[in-house]
Design an enzyme around this catalytic site. Structure first.
Site, PDB file in Angstrom:
ATOM      1  N   SER A   1      -7.285   4.142  -1.786  1.00 20.58           N
ATOM      2  CA  SER A   1      -6.848   3.205  -1.815  1.00 20.58           C
ATOM      3  C   SER A   1      -8.226   2.214  -1.762  1.00 20.58           C
ATOM      4  O   SER A   1      -8.018   1.149  -1.784  1.00 20.58           O
ATOM      5  CB  SER A   1      -6.277   2.752  -0.076  1.00 20.58           C
TER       6      SER A   1
ATOM      7  N   HIS B   1       2.360   8.678   5.400  1.00 22.57           N
ATOM      8  CA  HIS B   1       1.327   9.660   5.530  1.00 22.57           C
ATOM      9  C   HIS B   1       2.030  10.462   6.897  1.00 22.57           C
ATOM     10  O   HIS B   1       2.225  11.588   7.084  1.00 22.57           O
ATOM     11  CB  HIS B   1       0.410   9.497   6.015  1.00 22.57           C
TER      12      HIS B   1
ATOM     13  N   ASP C   1       0.803  -1.389  -0.078  1.00 25.75           N
ATOM     14  CA  ASP C   1      -0.534  -0.028   0.037  1.00 25.75           C
ATOM     15  C   ASP C   1       0.561   1.376   0.363  1.00 25.75           C
ATOM     16  O   ASP C   1       1.841   1.387   0.798  1.00 25.75           O
ATOM     17  CB  ASP C   1      -1.136   0.233   1.622  1.00 25.75           C
TER      18      ASP C   1
ATOM     19  N   HIS D   1      -0.869  10.858  -0.797  1.00 24.23           N
ATOM     20  CA  HIS D   1      -0.997  10.311  -1.749  1.00 24.23           C
ATOM     21  C   HIS D   1      -0.207  11.126  -3.370  1.00 24.23           C
ATOM     22  O   HIS D   1      -0.330  12.560  -3.340  1.00 24.23           O
ATOM     23  CB  HIS D   1      -2.218   9.610  -2.787  1.00 24.23           C
TER      24      HIS D   1
ATOM     25  N   HIS E   1      -1.470   3.276  -5.189  1.00 22.93           N
ATOM     26  CA  HIS E   1      -0.927   4.484  -5.796  1.00 22.93           C
ATOM     27  C   HIS E   1       0.026   4.722  -4.855  1.00 22.93           C
ATOM     28  O   HIS E   1       1.332   3.923  -4.192  1.00 22.93           O
ATOM     29  CB  HIS E   1      -1.777   5.509  -4.699  1.00 22.93           C
TER      30      HIS E   1
ATOM     31  N   THR F   1      -8.320  -1.715   1.738  1.00 24.01           N
ATOM     32  CA  THR F   1      -7.642  -2.845   0.337  1.00 24.01           C
ATOM     33  C   THR F   1      -8.216  -4.829   0.649  1.00 24.01           C
ATOM     34  O   THR F   1      -8.502  -4.873  -0.106  1.00 24.01           O
ATOM     35  CB  THR F   1      -6.040  -3.422   0.841  1.00 24.01           C
TER      36      THR F   1
ATOM     37  N   GLU G   1      -1.219  -7.959   2.221  1.00 18.49           N
ATOM     38  CA  GLU G   1      -1.303  -6.214   2.060  1.00 18.49           C
ATOM     39  C   GLU G   1      -0.187  -6.273   3.154  1.00 18.49           C
ATOM     40  O   GLU G   1      -0.002  -6.286   4.046  1.00 18.49           O
ATOM     41  CB  GLU G   1      -1.888  -5.959   1.812  1.00 18.49           C
TER      42      GLU G   1
END
Length: 500
Positions: free
Chosen positions: A108, A332, A58, A455, A370, A171, A323
């Site tokens: 996401s 972030h 992710d 993102h 992304h 996700t 994931e």
């Protein structure tokens, strides 16, 4: 507190009289080997994929992969640049365009719906196509879109997923849920005006297809009068339902079902004797891999191993989603160390999956949903610590303000807040000369001050190995990924290679 400076590898080698010199023969031989490997691809693997292992980093931008590759090498006392993460040796690679139908830069939820359900959609929508409106329950009715999970189950395969995020997060939820708002993870998250919609945790409970699910997110399954066994925080459910107990009761009617929430219970699971496994190892997201108390929960590689051991018992094969959800969260936070070390933890999970499967019958795909705004720049010397200052053989690169900067930096985020505050007081950026820039708490400087880094909209990579992996060959729309998986595993009726 003043931190010890990190010396670059080139500088250390200079001290002891060695060098990283690699003459032309080294590079010529390396190119010849690459050509020989490429020639082997003339015999394409057109087998039917019995198994699919889909691994999602992710927020794992290409810059994240490059930096993590170097960090992995440097952790092994190598320069780092010459190494590879496990998936970088896969024979096929391509690029994925990640935009949502309503945003240039995606989230996401919309991306997960694309690569798991085969159609792009709006930002914030889970398992709902572009006809849905975010936050509008009525708009999702009739616009639900099925995922690869249902297709795999219809073909008789076992299905499961493991994640370091909440199992109700964007996700994994795109495998089983249909909801016009990704944040409706528990019933208490849904506004009264939209109460006709079922929350994501409830939809997980109601899905009979998932045999293995592991990650975080206990709070969304627990009563708001119930204390978490680890954090003592209250659960979030207001509907009077204990979904964990309900899951155990329901799955016990179908086979041997186990629920675990800590490492010792996880370790005690005997895969040959377990049909259904639910592991919730945190009330919210699982911890970052770098944190020392992560030992209280299994690693992503360990969860991957246990999941495959359970799912592979099915002679018809399996679909597994893996994931590494907290790469995104590290970015972030503007903390590159967190993002990169979780990428390296994902590398171990891919290595584990590959060691347990065969590329003749298992399609393995590694990609990201992304990008992020972290950049990798300056002119650091070969082997310079990737988490350190941009440094040319002991001489730090300086900005026009005569201050050093780190090799990794963000276009926006919390590091911009700190930079802006210092600039207001001194007219300069913070001086990072004596900062421990490799600390998991260090936030790289950023241009635009934001509480949370955003993102980014650049393409991400797809790496693939196994049956039909060569179908990833150029720049693709992200929804294409699901269609390749369905085609390779003959979940899509009528594919030529599926005929007896």
């Amino acid at each position: 507190m003043k931190m010890k400076m990190i010396l670059s590898l080139p500088l250390v080698l200079a001290y002891i009289g060695l060098s990283l010199a690699q003459p032309k023969d080294y590079w010529y031989d390396l190119a010849k080997l690459s050509i020989e490997n490429a020639k082997k691809l003339e015999n394409l693997n057109t087998n039917v994929a019995k198994n699919i292992v889909f691994v999602l980093g992710d927020g794992m931008s290409i810059a994240t992969v490059s930096a993590a590759r170097i960090l992995k090498g440097q952790q092994n006392l190598e320069p780092g640049e010459e190494g590879y993460l496990s998936w970088e040796t896969f024979p096929h690679a391509s690029l994925s365009k990640t935009y949502n139908t309503d945003h240039q830069v995606s989230d996401s939820a919309g991306t997960a719906t694309a690569y798991l359900s085969g159609a792009k959609t709006k930002r914030g929508l889970i398992g709902v196509d572009d006809g849905g409106v975010r936050g509008d329950c009525a708009s999702s009715v009739g616009n639900e879109i099925g995922s690869i999970l249902r297709m795999a189950r219809n073909a008789g395969k076992s299905v499961g997923f493991v994640t370091t995020a909440r199992i109700t997060h964007a996700t994994p939820s795109a495998l089983y849920a249909h909801v016009p708002e990704r944040n409706w993870e528990a019933d208490s998250d849904i506004p009264a005006s939209e109460s006709a919609c079922r929350d994501i945790a409830l939809q997980f409970l109601e899905n009979d297809d998932i045999q293995v699910a592991m990650g975080g997110g206990r709070e969304n399954f627990m009563l708001n009068t119930e204390r978490d066994p680890e954090t003592n925080r209250l659960g979030k459910r207001e509907d009077g339902r204990d979904l964990i107990k309900e899951w155990v009761a329901a799955k016990s009617q179908l086979g041997t079902a186990k629920y675990v929430w800590e490492k010792s219970e996880f370790d005690a699971i005997d895969p040959p004797n377990v049909d259904y496994l639910l592991g919730l190892f945190s009330d919210s997201h699982m911890e970052y891999d770098i944190h020392p108390y992560f030992a209280g929960a299994p690693s992503l590689a360990e969860m991957t191993q246990k999941a495959i051991q359970i799912l592979e018992k099915n002679p018809n094969g399996f679909f597994l989603l893996v994931e590494a959800g907290r790469i995104d969260h590290g970015h972030h936070a503007g903390a590159a160390t967190l993002a990169l070390t979780d990428t390296i933890a994902m590398d171990a999970a891919v290595t584990m999956a590959k060691s347990m499967t065969n590329d003749q019958d298992t399609l393995t795909i590694v990609t990201a949903d992304h990008s992020h705004t972290m950049t990798f720049g300056g002119y650091p010397s070969r082997g310079n610590p990737i988490l350190g200052l941009a440094d040319d053989y002991g001489l730090p690169d300086l900005g026009s303000d005569n201050l050093p900067y780190t090799t990794l930096i963000y276009a926006n985020g919390p590091g911009g807040v700190q930079t802006r505050l210092t600039y207001r007081n001194t007219g300069k950026r913070p001086d990072v000369t004596n900062e421990d820039t490799s600390s998991d708490r260090y936030q790289q400087q950023a241009l635009v001050p934001l509480e949370s880094e955003t993102h980014a909209g650049d393409d991400v990579a797809i790496w693939a190995d196994g049956p039909m992996a060569h179908l990833f060959h150029s720049v693709h729309e992200q929804h294409y990924i699901m269609h390749v998986m369905a085609y390779a595993a003959c979940l899509d009726a009528g594919a030529p290679h599926c005929s007896p």
